[in-house]
Design a protein around this motif. Structure first.
Motif, PDB file in Angstrom:
ATOM      1  N   THR A  38       0.839  -1.150   0.075  1.00  0.00           N
ATOM      2  CA  THR A  38       0.037  -0.055   0.141  1.00  0.00           C
ATOM      3  C   THR A  38       0.750   1.232   0.059  1.00  0.00           C
ATOM      4  O   THR A  38       2.026   1.102   0.578  1.00  0.00           O
ATOM      5  N   TYR A  39       0.372   2.241  -0.566  1.00  0.00           N
ATOM      6  CA  TYR A  39       0.983   3.426  -0.480  1.00  0.00           C
ATOM      7  C   TYR A  39      -0.024   4.829  -0.336  1.00  0.00           C
ATOM      8  O   TYR A  39      -1.326   4.619  -0.147  1.00  0.00           O
ATOM      9  N   ILE A  40       0.619   5.875   0.195  1.00  0.00           N
ATOM     10  CA  ILE A  40       0.002   7.141   0.236  1.00  0.00           C
ATOM     11  C   ILE A  40       0.167   8.011  -0.920  1.00  0.00           C
ATOM     12  O   ILE A  40       1.541   8.079  -1.430  1.00  0.00           O
ATOM     13  N   MET A  41      -0.981   8.456  -1.339  1.00  0.00           N
ATOM     14  CA  MET A  41      -1.007   9.406  -2.642  1.00  0.00           C
ATOM     15  C   MET A  41      -0.782  10.894  -2.069  1.00  0.00           C
ATOM     16  O   MET A  41      -1.665  11.112  -1.499  1.00  0.00           O
ATOM     17  N   LEU A  42       0.314  11.554  -2.776  1.00  0.00           N
ATOM     18  CA  LEU A  42       0.411  12.915  -2.483  1.00  0.00           C
ATOM     19  C   LEU A  42       0.245  13.795  -3.613  1.00  0.00           C
ATOM     20  O   LEU A  42       1.060  13.528  -4.677  1.00  0.00           O
ATOM     21  N   THR A  43      -0.825  14.523  -3.766  1.00  0.00           N
ATOM     22  CA  THR A  43      -1.158  15.205  -5.000  1.00  0.00           C
ATOM     23  C   THR A  43      -0.510  16.469  -5.282  1.00  0.00           C
ATOM     24  O   THR A  43      -0.574  16.956  -6.450  1.00  0.00           O
ATOM     25  N   ASN A  44       0.020  17.248  -4.389  1.00  0.00           N
ATOM     26  CA  ASN A  44       0.661  18.462  -4.550  1.00  0.00           C
ATOM     27  C   ASN A  44       1.744  18.669  -3.398  1.00  0.00           C
ATOM     28  O   ASN A  44       1.908  18.030  -2.439  1.00  0.00           O
ATOM     29  N   ARG A  45       2.411  19.865  -3.612  1.00  0.00           N
ATOM     30  CA  ARG A  45       3.630  20.142  -2.496  1.00  0.00           C
ATOM     31  C   ARG A  45       2.840  20.500  -1.126  1.00  0.00           C
ATOM     32  O   ARG A  45       3.374  20.070  -0.404  1.00  0.00           O
ATOM     33  N   LYS A  46       1.679  21.014  -1.026  1.00  0.00           N
ATOM     34  CA  LYS A  46       1.089  21.063   0.326  1.00  0.00           C
ATOM     35  C   LYS A  46       0.856  19.927   0.828  1.00  0.00           C
ATOM     36  O   LYS A  46       1.011  19.856   2.013  1.00  0.00           O
ATOM     37  N   GLU A  47       0.219  18.804   0.276  1.00  0.00           N
ATOM     38  CA  GLU A  47       0.167  17.592   0.877  1.00  0.00           C
ATOM     39  C   GLU A  47       1.499  16.968   1.192  1.00  0.00           C
ATOM     40  O   GLU A  47       1.401  16.416   2.291  1.00  0.00           O
ATOM     41  N   LEU A  48       2.304  17.212   0.524  1.00  0.00           N
ATOM     42  CA  LEU A  48       3.887  16.661   1.028  1.00  0.00           C
ATOM     43  C   LEU A  48       4.211  17.536   2.354  1.00  0.00           C
ATOM     44  O   LEU A  48       4.682  16.816   3.317  1.00  0.00           O
ATOM     45  N   GLU A  49       4.212  18.655   2.199  1.00  0.00           N
ATOM     46  CA  GLU A  49       4.552  19.411   3.609  1.00  0.00           C
ATOM     47  C   GLU A  49       3.706  18.970   4.748  1.00  0.00           C
ATOM     48  O   GLU A  49       4.274  18.897   5.705  1.00  0.00           O
ATOM     49  N   ASN A  50       2.448  18.852   4.422  1.00  0.00           N
ATOM     50  CA  ASN A  50       1.582  18.269   5.529  1.00  0.00           C
ATOM     51  C   ASN A  50       1.879  16.896   6.017  1.00  0.00           C
ATOM     52  O   ASN A  50       1.921  16.620   7.363  1.00  0.00           O
ATOM     53  N   TRP A  51       2.269  16.073   4.976  1.00  0.00           N
ATOM     54  CA  TRP A  51       2.616  14.291   5.605  1.00  0.00           C
ATOM     55  C   TRP A  51       4.105  14.827   6.221  1.00  0.00           C
ATOM     56  O   TRP A  51       4.287  13.900   7.310  1.00  0.00           O
ATOM     57  N   LEU A  52       4.809  15.648   5.837  1.00  0.00           N
ATOM     58  CA  LEU A  52       6.091  15.580   6.375  1.00  0.00           C
ATOM     59  C   LEU A  52       5.964  16.232   7.868  1.00  0.00           C
ATOM     60  O   LEU A  52       6.776  15.870   8.876  1.00  0.00           O
ATOM     61  N   THR A  53       5.041  17.028   8.067  1.00  0.00           N
ATOM     62  CA  THR A  53       4.793  17.667   9.356  1.00  0.00           C
ATOM     63  C   THR A  53       4.025  16.640  10.348  1.00  0.00           C
ATOM     64  O   THR A  53       4.370  16.574  11.377  1.00  0.00           O
ATOM     65  N   ASN A  54       3.001  16.055   9.834  1.00  0.00           N
ATOM     66  CA  ASN A  54       2.265  15.603  10.733  1.00  0.00           C
ATOM     67  C   ASN A  54       2.143  13.877  10.832  1.00  0.00           C
ATOM     68  O   ASN A  54       1.880  13.522  11.576  1.00  0.00           O
ATOM     69  N   ASP A  55       2.407  13.338   9.637  1.00  0.00           N
ATOM     70  CA  ASP A  55       2.358  12.133   9.397  1.00  0.00           C
ATOM     71  C   ASP A  55       3.942  11.017   9.335  1.00  0.00           C
ATOM     72  O   ASP A  55       4.070   9.885   9.997  1.00  0.00           O
ATOM     73  N   PHE A  56       4.806  11.820   8.959  1.00  0.00           N
ATOM     74  CA  PHE A  56       6.167  11.361   9.093  1.00  0.00           C
ATOM     75  C   PHE A  56       6.641  11.281  10.400  1.00  0.00           C
ATOM     76  O   PHE A  56       7.024  10.149  10.922  1.00  0.00           O
TER      77      PHE A  56
END
Length: 80
Positions: A62-80
Motif C-alpha cells: 500500500t502507498y500514500i498518494m500526495l497530489t501536490n506540494r502542500k500535501e507533501l509538507e503536511n505529510w512531512l509535518t504530521n504523518d512522518f
C-alpha cells in the motif's frame, strides 16, 4: 535494527528514499545528508506529482498518494 524508511516515487518514475531517521545530534552538520535528501524531495516539480509514498518497513504494497506540494509538507509535518 535500522529502519529502511520511505520510498517516494514521482509521476515521472524518479525514486527517492527518505530514511526514517536523521544522524541526530544538535549540530547542523550531523544530519547534513538527511537534509540534502529532504531538500531534493521538496524540490520536486509540480508536474511530477502525484507522489506515491511506500513504507519500506512494512510488507504490504500500500502507498500514500500526495497530489501536490502542500500535501507533501503536511505529510512531512504530521504523518512522518
Amino acid at each position: 535494527m535500522y529502519l529502511k524508511g520511505y520510498k517516494i516515487v514521482s509521476e515521472n518514475k524518479k525514486e527517492y528514499t527518505l530514511p526514517k531517521w536523521d544522524f541526530g545530534g544538535d549540530k547542523p552538520y550531523t544530519n547534513r545528508i538527511w537534509n540534502i535528501i529532504l531538500a531534493d524531495i521538496k524540490a520536486i516539480a509540480e508536474n511530477a506529482y502525484p507522489l506515491r509514498v511506500y513504507d519500506l518497513d512494512t510488507s504490504d504494497e500500500t502507498y500514500i498518494m500526495l497530489t501536490n506540494r502542500k500535501e507533501l509538507e503536511n505529510w512531512l509535518t504530521n504523518d512522518f
